[in-house]
Design a protein around this motif. Structure first.
Motif, mmCIF file in Angstrom:
data_model
loop_
_atom_site.group_PDB
_atom_site.id
_atom_site.type_symbol
_atom_site.label_atom_id
_atom_site.label_comp_id
_atom_site.label_asym_id
_atom_site.label_seq_id
_atom_site.Cartn_x
_atom_site.Cartn_y
_atom_site.Cartn_z
ATOM 1 N N CYS A 141 19.232 -2.835 18.440
ATOM 2 C CA CYS A 141 18.286 -3.939 18.255
ATOM 3 C C CYS A 141 16.847 -3.448 18.424
ATOM 4 C CB CYS A 141 18.606 -5.036 19.253
ATOM 5 S SG CYS A 141 17.347 -6.308 19.366
ATOM 6 N N VAL A 142 16.563 -2.797 19.547
ATOM 7 C CA VAL A 142 15.213 -2.308 19.813
ATOM 8 C C VAL A 142 14.841 -1.207 18.822
ATOM 9 C CG1 VAL A 142 13.756 -1.085 21.472
ATOM 10 C CG2 VAL A 142 15.192 -2.985 22.230
ATOM 11 N N LEU A 143 15.791 -0.312 18.537
ATOM 12 C CA LEU A 143 15.508 0.775 17.592
ATOM 13 C C LEU A 143 15.192 0.228 16.207
ATOM 14 C CD1 LEU A 143 15.312 3.784 17.038
ATOM 15 C CD2 LEU A 143 17.790 3.800 16.604
ATOM 16 N N ARG A 144 15.961 -0.749 15.752
ATOM 17 C CA ARG A 144 15.684 -1.351 14.441
ATOM 18 C C ARG A 144 14.310 -2.015 14.436
ATOM 19 N NH1 ARG A 144 21.143 -2.909 14.911
ATOM 20 N NH2 ARG A 144 20.539 -5.027 15.511
ATOM 21 N N SER A 145 13.987 -2.654 15.554
ATOM 22 C CA SER A 145 12.673 -3.281 15.671
ATOM 23 C C SER A 145 11.560 -2.237 15.583
ATOM 24 C CB SER A 145 12.570 -4.045 16.996
ATOM 25 O OG SER A 145 11.258 -4.523 17.199
ATOM 26 N N TRP A 146 11.748 -1.098 16.246
ATOM 27 C CA TRP A 146 10.737 -0.036 16.197
ATOM 28 C C TRP A 146 10.540 0.466 14.771
ATOM 29 C CZ3 TRP A 146 9.634 3.939 20.506
ATOM 30 C CH2 TRP A 146 9.386 3.257 21.708
ATOM 31 N N TYR A 147 11.635 0.601 14.028
ATOM 32 C CA TYR A 147 11.502 1.019 12.632
ATOM 33 C C TYR A 147 10.684 -0.007 11.836
ATOM 34 C CZ TYR A 147 14.943 4.806 13.106
ATOM 35 O OH TYR A 147 15.596 5.952 13.461
ATOM 36 N N ARG A 148 10.938 -1.294 12.075
ATOM 37 C CA ARG A 148 10.165 -2.331 11.378
ATOM 38 C C ARG A 148 8.688 -2.249 11.761
ATOM 39 N NH1 ARG A 148 14.775 -5.581 12.777
ATOM 40 N NH2 ARG A 148 13.636 -6.471 14.547
ATOM 41 N N CYS A 149 8.430 -2.058 13.066
ATOM 42 C CA CYS A 149 7.046 -1.987 13.526
ATOM 43 C C CYS A 149 6.314 -0.811 12.892
ATOM 44 C CB CYS A 149 6.999 -1.843 15.049
ATOM 45 S SG CYS A 149 7.629 -3.278 15.941
ATOM 46 N N ARG A 150 7.001 0.312 12.767
ATOM 47 C CA ARG A 150 6.382 1.521 12.222
ATOM 48 C C ARG A 150 6.286 1.502 10.705
ATOM 49 N NH1 ARG A 150 9.721 6.993 12.460
ATOM 50 N NH2 ARG A 150 10.733 5.855 10.745
ATOM 51 N N ASP A 151 7.395 1.146 10.039
ATOM 52 C CA ASP A 151 7.486 1.334 8.593
ATOM 53 C C ASP A 151 7.123 0.094 7.780
ATOM 54 O OD1 ASP A 151 8.420 3.873 9.209
ATOM 55 O OD2 ASP A 151 10.531 3.241 9.144
ATOM 56 N N THR A 152 7.354 -1.089 8.337
ATOM 57 C CA THR A 152 7.091 -2.322 7.596
ATOM 58 C C THR A 152 5.796 -2.999 8.037
ATOM 59 O OG1 THR A 152 9.475 -2.681 7.346
ATOM 60 C CG2 THR A 152 8.034 -4.572 6.942
ATOM 61 N N HIS A 153 5.625 -3.162 9.357
ATOM 62 C CA HIS A 153 4.469 -3.904 9.860
ATOM 63 C C HIS A 153 3.259 -3.015 10.140
ATOM 64 C CE1 HIS A 153 7.380 -7.038 10.090
ATOM 65 N NE2 HIS A 153 7.980 -6.592 11.171
ATOM 66 N N HIS A 154 3.505 -1.714 10.305
ATOM 67 C CA HIS A 154 2.419 -0.754 10.577
ATOM 68 C C HIS A 154 1.582 -1.170 11.789
ATOM 69 C CE1 HIS A 154 3.525 0.983 6.730
ATOM 70 N NE2 HIS A 154 3.319 -0.188 6.135
ATOM 71 N N VAL A 155 2.268 -1.522 12.859
ATOM 72 C CA VAL A 155 1.585 -1.910 14.090
ATOM 73 C C VAL A 155 1.226 -0.651 14.874
ATOM 74 C CG1 VAL A 155 1.784 -3.190 16.264
ATOM 75 C CG2 VAL A 155 2.872 -4.070 14.185
ATOM 76 N N ASP A 156 -0.022 -0.526 15.269
ATOM 77 C CA ASP A 156 -0.478 0.623 16.046
ATOM 78 C C ASP A 156 -0.091 0.411 17.510
ATOM 79 O OD1 ASP A 156 -1.773 2.645 17.381
ATOM 80 O OD2 ASP A 156 -3.723 2.307 16.438
ATOM 81 N N PRO A 157 0.802 1.224 18.071
ATOM 82 C CA PRO A 157 1.251 1.005 19.449
ATOM 83 C C PRO A 157 0.174 1.282 20.489
ATOM 84 C CG PRO A 157 2.129 3.076 18.618
ATOM 85 C CD PRO A 157 1.457 2.397 17.459
ATOM 86 N N THR A 158 -0.876 1.993 20.116
ATOM 87 C CA THR A 158 -1.926 2.335 21.074
ATOM 88 C C THR A 158 -3.124 1.400 21.012
ATOM 89 O OG1 THR A 158 -3.035 3.858 19.540
ATOM 90 C CG2 THR A 158 -1.268 4.770 20.902
ATOM 91 N N ALA A 159 -3.167 0.554 19.996
ATOM 92 C CA ALA A 159 -4.318 -0.338 19.840
ATOM 93 C C ALA A 159 -4.261 -1.469 20.864
ATOM 94 C CB ALA A 159 -4.342 -0.917 18.430
ATOM 95 N N PRO A 160 -5.396 -1.926 21.351
ATOM 96 C CA PRO A 160 -5.396 -3.055 22.286
ATOM 97 C C PRO A 160 -4.925 -4.325 21.595
ATOM 98 C CG PRO A 160 -7.622 -2.528 21.578
ATOM 99 C CD PRO A 160 -6.743 -1.432 21.066
#
Length: 202
Positions: free
Chosen positions: A1-20
């Motif tokens: 579940c979390v891993l699939r979410s991370w793929y979506r965040c990285r590849d689909t949503h392009h959310v920057d994990p370091t941004a405020p």
């Protein structure tokens, strides 16, 4: 579940994990009147959990991950405000990455997001448990109840309790679905009686 979410965040949503965090709020929710009684039930459950567990906060969010209700332990209120965990804040996965509210509405079972499992680094201090509700007719998400704390042990002990606590809200959704089906059937019967002839082609 979390891993699939991370793929979506990285590849689909392009959310920057370091941004405020970029707070976003809205008051527009066309689905709210339909599910208002369900959200009220979840709000009562959220308040009960905070009173019974302590040192945590609980939020009720809609299908768009907008916080509708929030119950917070007194000692966490300043931190909840700084983390934007208050009513009208938006927490979709597409904006904030993996999190209890936004990720839960995409799942059929409870979701636990532990500290560093949050996509955004500024949420690593929290452990979150999200449980979603789905419409029994359409299968679409209605909303979620999320409990957050700085104690992982406190949250993981709540999984079964929170899931079973959602039963009254699930029953309310089912009852509302039967009510709507009855209303449609009665209206259909009335139209058939008053108009006569065929109204439905088979």
């Amino acid at each position: 579940c979390v891993l699939r979410s991370w793929y979506r965040c990285r590849d689909t949503h392009h959310v920057d994990p370091t941004a405020p965090s970029r707070p976003a709020h809205t008051t527009h929710d066309p689905a709210a009147p339909r599910y208002a009684d369900v959200y009220d039930l979840l709000g009562e459950l959220a308040a009960d959990i905070v009173r019974g567990v302590g040192n945590c906060l609980a939020t009720v969010s809609d299908a768009q991950a907008r916080i509708l209700r929030a119950a917070t332990a007194p000692e966490l209120r300043p931190l909840a405000a700084r983390s934007d965990l208050e009513p009208d804040a938006l927490w979709p996965e597409s904006r904030h990455g993996t999190n209890g509210m936004g990720t839960a509405v995409l799942q059929e079972r409870p979701v636990v997001v532990r500290g560093p499992e949050h996509w955004r680094q500024d949420m690593h201090g929290w452990t979150c448990l999200g449980v979603a509700l789905h419409d029994p007719v359409t299968g679409r998400p209605v909303g979620a109840l999320n409990v957050s704390s700085h104690s992982e042990a406190r949250i993981t002990r709540l999984v079964e309790k929170l899931d079973s606590g959602m039963v009254p809200a699930r029953r309310r959704l089912l009852r509302n679905a039967f009510r709507d089906a009855t209303a449609v059937a009665e209206r259909f019967a009335l139209e058939t009686f008053t108009r006569g002839g065929r109204v439905l082609g088979l």
